[in-house]
Design a protein around this motif. Structure first.
Motif, short mmCIF file in Angstrom:
data_model
loop_
_atom_site.label_atom_id
_atom_site.label_comp_id
_atom_site.label_asym_id
_atom_site.label_seq_id
_atom_site.Cartn_x
_atom_site.Cartn_y
_atom_site.Cartn_z
N GLY A 1 16.26 24.47 21.50
CA GLY A 1 17.05 25.25 20.57
C GLY A 1 17.14 26.73 20.91
N CYS A 2 16.42 27.15 21.97
CA CYS A 2 16.47 28.56 22.40
C CYS A 2 17.40 28.73 23.59
CB CYS A 2 15.08 29.05 22.81
SG CYS A 2 13.91 29.17 21.47
N ARG A 3 17.96 29.91 23.70
CA ARG A 3 18.75 30.26 24.88
C ARG A 3 17.91 31.22 25.72
NH1 ARG A 3 22.80 34.30 26.14
NH2 ARG A 3 22.79 35.07 23.99
N PHE A 4 17.78 30.92 26.99
CA PHE A 4 16.99 31.76 27.89
C PHE A 4 17.88 32.69 28.68
CE2 PHE A 4 15.37 32.45 32.22
CZ PHE A 4 14.25 33.21 31.91
N VAL A 5 17.47 33.96 28.77
CA VAL A 5 18.15 34.95 29.60
C VAL A 5 17.12 35.58 30.53
CG1 VAL A 5 19.45 37.12 29.65
CG2 VAL A 5 19.88 35.45 27.82
N PRO A 6 17.30 35.47 31.85
CA PRO A 6 16.35 36.11 32.76
C PRO A 6 16.46 37.63 32.67
CG PRO A 6 18.21 35.21 33.98
CD PRO A 6 18.38 34.76 32.57
N LEU A 7 15.32 38.29 32.53
CA LEU A 7 15.34 39.74 32.37
C LEU A 7 13.98 40.31 32.72
CD1 LEU A 7 16.81 42.32 31.32
CD2 LEU A 7 15.88 41.78 29.05
N ASP A 8 13.97 41.30 33.61
CA ASP A 8 12.77 42.08 33.89
C ASP A 8 12.75 43.22 32.89
OD1 ASP A 8 10.72 43.67 34.77
OD2 ASP A 8 11.31 43.64 36.89
N LEU A 9 11.87 43.16 31.93
CA LEU A 9 11.85 44.13 30.85
C LEU A 9 11.41 45.52 31.29
CD1 LEU A 9 10.49 41.56 28.34
CD2 LEU A 9 12.51 42.97 27.86
N ARG A 10 10.93 45.64 32.52
CA ARG A 10 10.58 46.97 33.04
C ARG A 10 11.79 47.65 33.68
NH1 ARG A 10 4.31 46.35 35.06
NH2 ARG A 10 4.05 44.22 34.35
N ASP A 11 12.88 46.91 33.82
CA ASP A 11 14.13 47.44 34.40
C ASP A 11 14.97 47.99 33.25
OD1 ASP A 11 16.65 47.86 35.50
OD2 ASP A 11 16.59 46.07 36.74
N ARG A 12 14.88 49.29 33.02
CA ARG A 12 15.51 49.87 31.82
C ARG A 12 17.02 49.72 31.80
NH1 ARG A 12 11.70 55.32 31.43
NH2 ARG A 12 9.72 54.17 31.21
N PRO A 13 17.74 49.94 32.89
CA PRO A 13 19.19 49.70 32.85
C PRO A 13 19.54 48.26 32.53
CG PRO A 13 18.63 51.07 34.73
CD PRO A 13 17.33 50.58 34.17
N ALA A 14 18.76 47.30 33.07
CA ALA A 14 19.01 45.89 32.78
C ALA A 14 18.75 45.58 31.31
CB ALA A 14 18.14 45.01 33.67
N VAL A 15 17.73 46.20 30.74
CA VAL A 15 17.42 45.99 29.32
C VAL A 15 18.56 46.52 28.45
CG1 VAL A 15 15.90 46.70 27.44
CG2 VAL A 15 14.92 45.96 29.63
N ALA A 16 19.05 47.71 28.79
CA ALA A 16 20.17 48.28 28.03
C ALA A 16 21.40 47.40 28.12
CB ALA A 16 20.47 49.69 28.54
N GLU A 17 21.66 46.88 29.30
CA GLU A 17 22.82 46.01 29.51
C GLU A 17 22.67 44.70 28.72
OE1 GLU A 17 25.15 43.77 33.22
OE2 GLU A 17 23.56 45.24 33.61
N PHE A 18 21.48 44.15 28.71
CA PHE A 18 21.22 42.91 27.98
C PHE A 18 21.52 43.07 26.49
CE2 PHE A 18 17.96 40.86 25.26
CZ PHE A 18 18.37 39.54 25.37
N PHE A 19 20.98 44.11 25.88
CA PHE A 19 21.20 44.29 24.44
C PHE A 19 22.64 44.66 24.12
CE2 PHE A 19 16.55 44.57 24.39
CZ PHE A 19 16.27 43.73 23.31
N ALA A 20 23.27 45.45 24.99
CA ALA A 20 24.67 45.83 24.76
C ALA A 20 25.59 44.61 24.76
CB ALA A 20 25.12 46.83 25.81
N ALA A 21 25.23 43.58 25.52
CA ALA A 21 26.07 42.39 25.64
C ALA A 21 25.92 41.43 24.47
CB ALA A 21 25.74 41.66 26.95
#
Length: 244
Positions: free
Chosen positions: A44-64
């Protein structure tokens, strides 16, 4: 939690998986993010690969994300390391993962959360409130996380509620690495007033409570999920006995 979107960082195993499962069972749409997918994914969960130490990637993830109602900052942890066993850089990485990563993620999620009048649940630790030999940097980071949550709760009120779960020992697939085999786990369990280690589902239930309308007037709080804490060592060391 029906109709609400929840993000659980590090939600692929252990405590994180227990939290994700609890939100799924409560009817939420759950997204888990981590560097690697789970070996046994929570249904029932959706998985998204993300390195949480990568700040630009984190910002992009939440913006999407189309919307976000709840952020659970669960990603963290540390190996056992005495302070003088490794260099300062290794300890700094532990602080980054357990304090700066939640700060980065929560700031990236703020706009969504404010719009939804949502909430943040920080996963803290009893290590933040007592000496933690072998995990001193982790304990310091968790103490800082609890302080950060209290300040966020004031700055972002009334739009976003921010609380901390202060978690004690939890029985997970990695428990044997910390406490030994079955005998070690049983011995450690006997030190807990409730007589057992927490299950990931215990932490999950508490997280759902803090994120739900049942806790709508709870913000800036620290909820202890530790089975009653630790029996004071002096009680077993003392030689005095009560007279009959």
């Amino acid at each position: 939690m029906s109709g609400r979107t929840v993000v659980v960082t590090g939600g692929t195993r252990g405590v994180g998986a227990g939290i994700a499962r609890a939100f799924v069972e409560a009817g939420a749409d759950v997204v888990v993010c981590a560097r690697r997918p789970a070996e046994n994914p929570v249904e029932g969960c959706r998985f998204v690969p993300l390195d949480l130490r990568d700040r630009p990637a984190v910002a992009e993830f939440f913006a999407a994300l189309p919307r976000l109602d709840v952020l659970v900052n669960n990603a963290g942890g540390t190996p056992h390391r005495l302070l003088t066993d490794v260099d300062a850089e290794r300890h700094a990485r532990v602080v980054e993962l357990n304090l700066l990563v939640p700060l980065t993620a929560t700031l990236a999620a703020h706009e969504h959360l404010a719009r939804a009048r949502g909430s943040v649940v920080m996963i803290g630790s009893v290590s933040g409130g007592r000496p933690s030999p072998g995990s001193a940097a982790y304990g310091a980071a968790k103490a800082g996380l609890e302080s950060l949550a209290r300040s966020m709760a004031v700055e972002w009120a009334p739009d976003v509620r921010v609380n901390t779960l202060v978690v004690g020992m939890v029985r997970t697939e990695s428990s044997h690495l910390h406490y030994g085999g079955a005998e070690g786990i049983a011995a450690v369990s006997r030190t807990v007033p409730l007589g057992r280690l927490a299950e990931p589902s215990d932490v999950g239930s508490a997280a759902v409570f803090l994120a739900s309308d049942a806790a709508r007037y709870v913000s800036g709080a620290s909820l202890l999920v530790h089975g009653g804490g630790e029996r004071p060592a002096f009680l077993d060391a003392a030689t005095a006995r009560k007279e009959d």
